[in-house]
Design a protein around this motif. Sequence first.
Motif, PDB file in Angstrom:
ATOM      1  N   SER A 144       1.162   2.556   8.999  1.00  0.00           N
ATOM      2  CA  SER A 144      -0.138   2.865   8.400  1.00  0.00           C
ATOM      3  C   SER A 144      -0.751   4.121   9.009  1.00  0.00           C
ATOM      4  CB  SER A 144      -1.074   1.671   8.584  1.00  0.00           C
ATOM      5  OG  SER A 144      -2.343   1.943   8.041  1.00  0.00           O
ATOM      6  N   ARG A 145      -0.621   4.251  10.318  1.00  0.00           N
ATOM      7  CA  ARG A 145      -1.150   5.457  10.980  1.00  0.00           C
ATOM      8  C   ARG A 145      -0.447   6.705  10.477  1.00  0.00           C
ATOM      9  NH1 ARG A 145      -1.483   5.358  17.260  1.00  0.00           N
ATOM     10  NH2 ARG A 145      -2.486   7.345  16.757  1.00  0.00           N
ATOM     11  N   SER A 149       1.030   7.062   7.622  1.00  0.00           N
ATOM     12  CA  SER A 149       0.762   7.289   6.200  1.00  0.00           C
ATOM     13  C   SER A 149      -0.541   8.042   5.949  1.00  0.00           C
ATOM     14  CB  SER A 149       0.742   5.952   5.452  1.00  0.00           C
ATOM     15  OG  SER A 149      -0.392   5.179   5.800  1.00  0.00           O
ATOM     16  N   ALA A 150      -1.407   8.130   6.971  1.00  0.00           N
ATOM     17  CA  ALA A 150      -2.660   8.873   6.819  1.00  0.00           C
ATOM     18  C   ALA A 150      -2.450  10.380   6.910  1.00  0.00           C
ATOM     19  CB  ALA A 150      -3.663   8.427   7.888  1.00  0.00           C
ATOM     20  N   MET A 151      -1.278  10.814   7.345  1.00  0.00           N
ATOM     21  CA  MET A 151      -0.987  12.240   7.482  1.00  0.00           C
ATOM     22  C   MET A 151      -0.566  12.830   6.134  1.00  0.00           C
ATOM     23  SD  MET A 151      -1.512  12.872  10.700  1.00  0.00           S
ATOM     24  CE  MET A 151      -0.543  14.235  11.351  1.00  0.00           C
ATOM     25  N   ASP A 159       0.854  -1.193   0.000  1.00  0.00           N
ATOM     26  CA  ASP A 159       0.000   0.000   0.000  1.00  0.00           C
ATOM     27  C   ASP A 159       0.892   1.246   0.000  1.00  0.00           C
ATOM     28  OD1 ASP A 159      -2.332  -1.558   0.001  1.00  0.00           O
ATOM     29  OD2 ASP A 159      -2.206  -1.811   2.170  1.00  0.00           O
ATOM     30  N   ALA A 160       0.827   2.062   1.070  1.00  0.00           N
ATOM     31  CA  ALA A 160       1.609   3.300   1.075  1.00  0.00           C
ATOM     32  C   ALA A 160       2.952   3.150   1.783  1.00  0.00           C
ATOM     33  CB  ALA A 160       0.812   4.412   1.743  1.00  0.00           C
ATOM     34  N   ARG A 211       1.570  14.228   3.219  1.00  0.00           N
ATOM     35  CA  ARG A 211       2.974  13.948   2.894  1.00  0.00           C
ATOM     36  C   ARG A 211       3.873  15.165   3.126  1.00  0.00           C
ATOM     37  NH1 ARG A 211       4.963  12.442  -3.144  1.00  0.00           N
ATOM     38  NH2 ARG A 211       4.376  14.627  -3.416  1.00  0.00           N
ATOM     39  N   LYS A 236       4.337   6.667   1.322  1.00  0.00           N
ATOM     40  CA  LYS A 236       4.279   7.696   2.358  1.00  0.00           C
ATOM     41  C   LYS A 236       5.277   7.434   3.482  1.00  0.00           C
ATOM     42  CE  LYS A 236       1.359  10.460   2.753  1.00  0.00           C
ATOM     43  NZ  LYS A 236      -0.076  10.301   3.101  1.00  0.00           N
ATOM     44  N   GLU A 279       1.422  -1.378  11.566  1.00  0.00           N
ATOM     45  CA  GLU A 279       0.306  -0.612  12.122  1.00  0.00           C
ATOM     46  C   GLU A 279       0.722   0.832  12.351  1.00  0.00           C
ATOM     47  OE1 GLU A 279      -2.610  -0.488  16.075  1.00  0.00           O
ATOM     48  OE2 GLU A 279      -1.061  -2.025  15.894  1.00  0.00           O
TER      49      GLU A 279
END
Length: 276
Positions: A211-212, A214-216, A9-10, A218, A47, A208
Amino acid sequence: MTVSYERRDAVAVVTMNRPEYRNAQNSAMTYALDEAFTRAVNDDEVKVIVLAGAGDHFSAGHDIGSPDRDVDVSFERKAVMWWDHVGREGGDLRFAREMEVYLGMCRRWREIPKPTIAMVQGACVAGGLMLAWVCDLIVAAEDAFFADPVVRMGIPGVEYFAHPWMLGPRAAKEVLFTGDRFSAQRAYEWGMVSRVVPRSSLESSTFELASRISAMPRFGLALAKKAVNQSEDLMGLRAGMDSVFGLHHFAHAHNAEVSSDALAGMDARSMKKASG
């Protein structure tokens, strides 16, 4: 293949892949890591970058004894503007190579504009510490252990001398003065490690967290990283490294004069035996 690359994914996963040598870092691995990091930076879908080591250990440090030790091989230089070390002698050879392959590359990777996470299990020793320290976060398994035992060679720490900033001054002195291993829990208490997790959940915990992050946004992540790095530099990190790199090479020169070689006659086996 000394380094593998995949994208989940990212998240880009960069894995050191010399498990038979506990992921000891030769020049080929250094430049393969740089290529993988560059690929991740240039991929707009990535990310966060996770740095891992295949097998039971993250990294046993610099390659000072495997059959693939490539100290006399030329590579296209990326980190510093200097001449090639191959064909040089004495301090000219060692200074040129270590400024590029070790100190320069680590500084280059510290400036990667995307968050990086070291996922550490087993040994993270000497040059392995450098690879973990350039990452923004370190998630360590409970079985991870750390050490910088190079004072046994008469050398005041590895080339990327971040010890006082990563550990604090007193812990840095203890680690260097004794050469002893310290646990993941101790590293966490000193503020070097972000999280300590069971070995069985190291990968899931790391991803985990990735992933958290990567939601921020870039660009926001890149600026936040740059802000903290600049603050560390204002606290003397970069200047301290420059000054200690000189001491590091003075130690090599001293060893070469009074003993059999610039490593004081130590090799990977004797260093491991001395460290317990």
